[in-house]
Design a protein around this motif. Structure first.
Motif, PDB file in Angstrom:
ATOM      1  N   MET A 325       0.838  -1.200   0.000  1.00  0.00           N
ATOM      2  CA  MET A 325       0.000   0.000   0.000  1.00  0.00           C
ATOM      3  C   MET A 325       0.875   1.252   0.000  1.00  0.00           C
ATOM      4  O   MET A 325       0.559   2.240  -0.668  1.00  0.00           O
ATOM      5  N   GLN A 326       1.992   1.218   0.757  1.00  0.00           N
ATOM      6  CA  GLN A 326       2.901   2.358   0.759  1.00  0.00           C
ATOM      7  C   GLN A 326       3.472   2.603  -0.631  1.00  0.00           C
ATOM      8  O   GLN A 326       3.554   3.741  -1.083  1.00  0.00           O
ATOM      9  N   GLU A 327       3.848   1.532  -1.311  1.00  0.00           N
ATOM     10  CA  GLU A 327       4.425   1.663  -2.655  1.00  0.00           C
ATOM     11  C   GLU A 327       3.420   2.270  -3.625  1.00  0.00           C
ATOM     12  O   GLU A 327       3.761   3.161  -4.412  1.00  0.00           O
ATOM     13  N   ILE A 328       2.176   1.798  -3.544  1.00  0.00           N
ATOM     14  CA  ILE A 328       1.127   2.350  -4.418  1.00  0.00           C
ATOM     15  C   ILE A 328       0.892   3.828  -4.097  1.00  0.00           C
ATOM     16  O   ILE A 328       0.765   4.674  -5.001  1.00  0.00           O
ATOM     17  N   ALA A 329       0.849   4.154  -2.800  1.00  0.00           N
ATOM     18  CA  ALA A 329       0.625   5.541  -2.380  1.00  0.00           C
ATOM     19  C   ALA A 329       1.751   6.443  -2.865  1.00  0.00           C
ATOM     20  O   ALA A 329       1.507   7.571  -3.329  1.00  0.00           O
ATOM     21  N   TYR A 330       3.011   5.969  -2.778  1.00  0.00           N
ATOM     22  CA  TYR A 330       4.149   6.762  -3.247  1.00  0.00           C
ATOM     23  C   TYR A 330       4.053   7.034  -4.752  1.00  0.00           C
ATOM     24  O   TYR A 330       4.330   8.142  -5.221  1.00  0.00           O
ATOM     25  N   LYS A 331       3.657   6.024  -5.513  1.00  0.00           N
ATOM     26  CA  LYS A 331       3.535   6.190  -6.966  1.00  0.00           C
ATOM     27  C   LYS A 331       2.454   7.215  -7.299  1.00  0.00           C
ATOM     28  O   LYS A 331       2.632   8.056  -8.192  1.00  0.00           O
ATOM     29  N   ILE A 332       1.330   7.132  -6.570  1.00  0.00           N
ATOM     30  CA  ILE A 332       0.251   8.111  -6.787  1.00  0.00           C
ATOM     31  C   ILE A 332       0.734   9.510  -6.413  1.00  0.00           C
ATOM     32  O   ILE A 332       0.473  10.489  -7.126  1.00  0.00           O
ATOM     33  N   GLY A 333       1.464   9.608  -5.290  1.00  0.00           N
ATOM     34  CA  GLY A 333       1.973  10.899  -4.850  1.00  0.00           C
ATOM     35  C   GLY A 333       2.938  11.507  -5.840  1.00  0.00           C
ATOM     36  O   GLY A 333       2.874  12.713  -6.153  1.00  0.00           O
ATOM     37  N   ILE A 334       3.858  10.670  -6.374  1.00  0.00           N
ATOM     38  CA  ILE A 334       4.816  11.168  -7.374  1.00  0.00           C
ATOM     39  C   ILE A 334       4.092  11.628  -8.629  1.00  0.00           C
ATOM     40  O   ILE A 334       4.391  12.693  -9.192  1.00  0.00           O
ATOM     41  N   ALA A 335       3.108  10.832  -9.078  1.00  0.00           N
ATOM     42  CA  ALA A 335       2.347  11.205 -10.274  1.00  0.00           C
ATOM     43  C   ALA A 335       1.613  12.527 -10.060  1.00  0.00           C
ATOM     44  O   ALA A 335       1.583  13.395 -10.949  1.00  0.00           O
ATOM     45  N   PHE A 336       1.045  12.703  -8.861  1.00  0.00           N
ATOM     46  CA  PHE A 336       0.326  13.941  -8.558  1.00  0.00           C
ATOM     47  C   PHE A 336       1.270  15.141  -8.571  1.00  0.00           C
ATOM     48  O   PHE A 336       0.953  16.193  -9.126  1.00  0.00           O
ATOM     49  N   LEU A 337       2.438  14.975  -7.950  1.00  0.00           N
ATOM     50  CA  LEU A 337       3.389  16.088  -7.888  1.00  0.00           C
ATOM     51  C   LEU A 337       3.926  16.437  -9.270  1.00  0.00           C
ATOM     52  O   LEU A 337       4.107  17.627  -9.589  1.00  0.00           O
TER      53      LEU A 337
END
Length: 354
Positions: A325-337
């Protein structure tokens, strides 16, 4: 050349203080810090002091503090004891280490404003009428250009901000103004007109208006180190509140999204203020530092606020968030930024060629 140097110095100071916060609190808890870097990419310069390598890197758009055992999967390396691992520390210590970066951005702003207020005092507009607008309540009451308002309904007025506050508090009720007009003091009765105007965020609000503008005359109030520090903290808090309100209004789409600016806008602002003098440049640095601190506190994975969110969840549940879940959240966060930065740069370019 002066503008380029100013941009590099401002970004360098902001990044340094942010990373210094992480570094100092980590060292306070005896957490290992193998690397303290300003910038990203290839190393231009570096030296070893104690257990930390200090680096200056080629891309001056950020920085980082590498912590020993930053994640449970990281190897500590030779000679680094397990007790210095960041990932093995209790969540509350990790939260403090991560939060220290944004907090140091706020501290930097307070320090800058403190220095400015101590050196230059606090500037306040005097309650002197610069212009009486046509067909306004002030004109009907025979207020005149150059009148200095001494009191409103018997309450003394020292500064324009106090006069504006009294007008708003009247809610359209008749006010008795005592003014100094040349060499004499006269009483003037005026009834403000309630009108619908837009506030700082473009929202329609009802305000009481007399129809006068300030003359621009100011008074410098000398401040000692203690009062200057309080004024600096108050100024920082005021900007924090306004910025948070602005972010909320952006989310609510009350403020248009094209107001978002990126690195090009920051560079333009720094360049402009550098040409105006050191005082203006320092004030802008404090403003950017506050925005940087708030941005990093947003609960977005990969930002400090995202890490704080994960560690807070761990504190509540008693176990770390699932690695997947952390890995998925990080990918979403990077994409958002990346999307946000792309949009901000697009706005900058569009604004530049308007």
């Amino acid at each position: 050349m002066q503008s380029v140097l100013a941009i590099i110095l401002v970004l360098g100071v902001l990044i340094f203080f942010h990373e210094l916060g992480h570094f100092l609190v980590a060292r306070l808890f005896k957490i290992g810090v193998p690397v303290f870097a300003l910038g990203f990419g290839p190393k231009l310069f570096g030296f070893q002091y104690g257990d930390t390598e200090y680096r200056l890197c080629a891309v001056p758009l950020g920085g980082y503090v590498k912590l020993a055992g930053e994640s449970a999967q990281d190897e500590l390396g030779e000679g680094i004891p397990p007790e210095s691992s960041f990932s093995l520390r209790p969540p509350w210590q990790r939260i403090l280490v991560v939060a220290a970066g944004p907090v140091f951005n706020f501290v930097l702003a307070v320090v800058i404003y403190w220095g400015l207020f101590w050196a230059h005092g606090q500037q306040e507009l005097l309650p002197v009428v610069g212009q009486v607008l046509e067909d306004s309540p002030a004109q009907a009451a025979d207020l005149r250009d150059g009148d200095m308002v001494l009191s409103v309904n018997g309450q003394d007025i020292r500064y324009w901000s106090e006069l504006a506050e009294r007008i708003q508090q009247s809610e359209g009720q008749t006010m008795l103004l005592t003014v100094q007009r040349e060499n004499r003091v006269v009483d003037v009765s005026a009834q403000p007109r309630v009108e619908v105007r837009q506030n700082l965020f473009g929202e329609d609000i009802k305000v009481a208006m007399l129809g006068i503008t300030a003359s621009g005359q100011t008074q410098s109030i000398a401040l000692g180190p203690g009062t200057a520090l309080i004024a600096g903290a108050e100024q920082t808090w005021t900007i924090v509140v306004l910025t948070v309100q602005g972010i909320i209004k952006l989310i609510e789409r009350i403020i248009p999204a094209d107001n978002i600016g990126g690195p090009i806008l920051i560079a333009q602002l720094v360049s402009e203020q550098a040409s105006e003098g050191l005082t203006n440049l320092l004030a802008l640095t404090a403003l950017i530092s506050i925005n940087l601190g708030l941005l990093n506190l947003l609960p977005i994975p990969v930002l400090d606020g995202g890490h704080i969110l994960f560690y807070t969840i761990e504190t509540i549940t008693g176990k770390p968030l699932n690695p997947r879940m952390q890995e998925i959240a990080y990918k979403i966060g990077i994409a958002f930024l990346i999307a946000l930065m792309t949009f901000a740069v697009f706005n900058d370019i569009h604004r530049f060629f308007k």
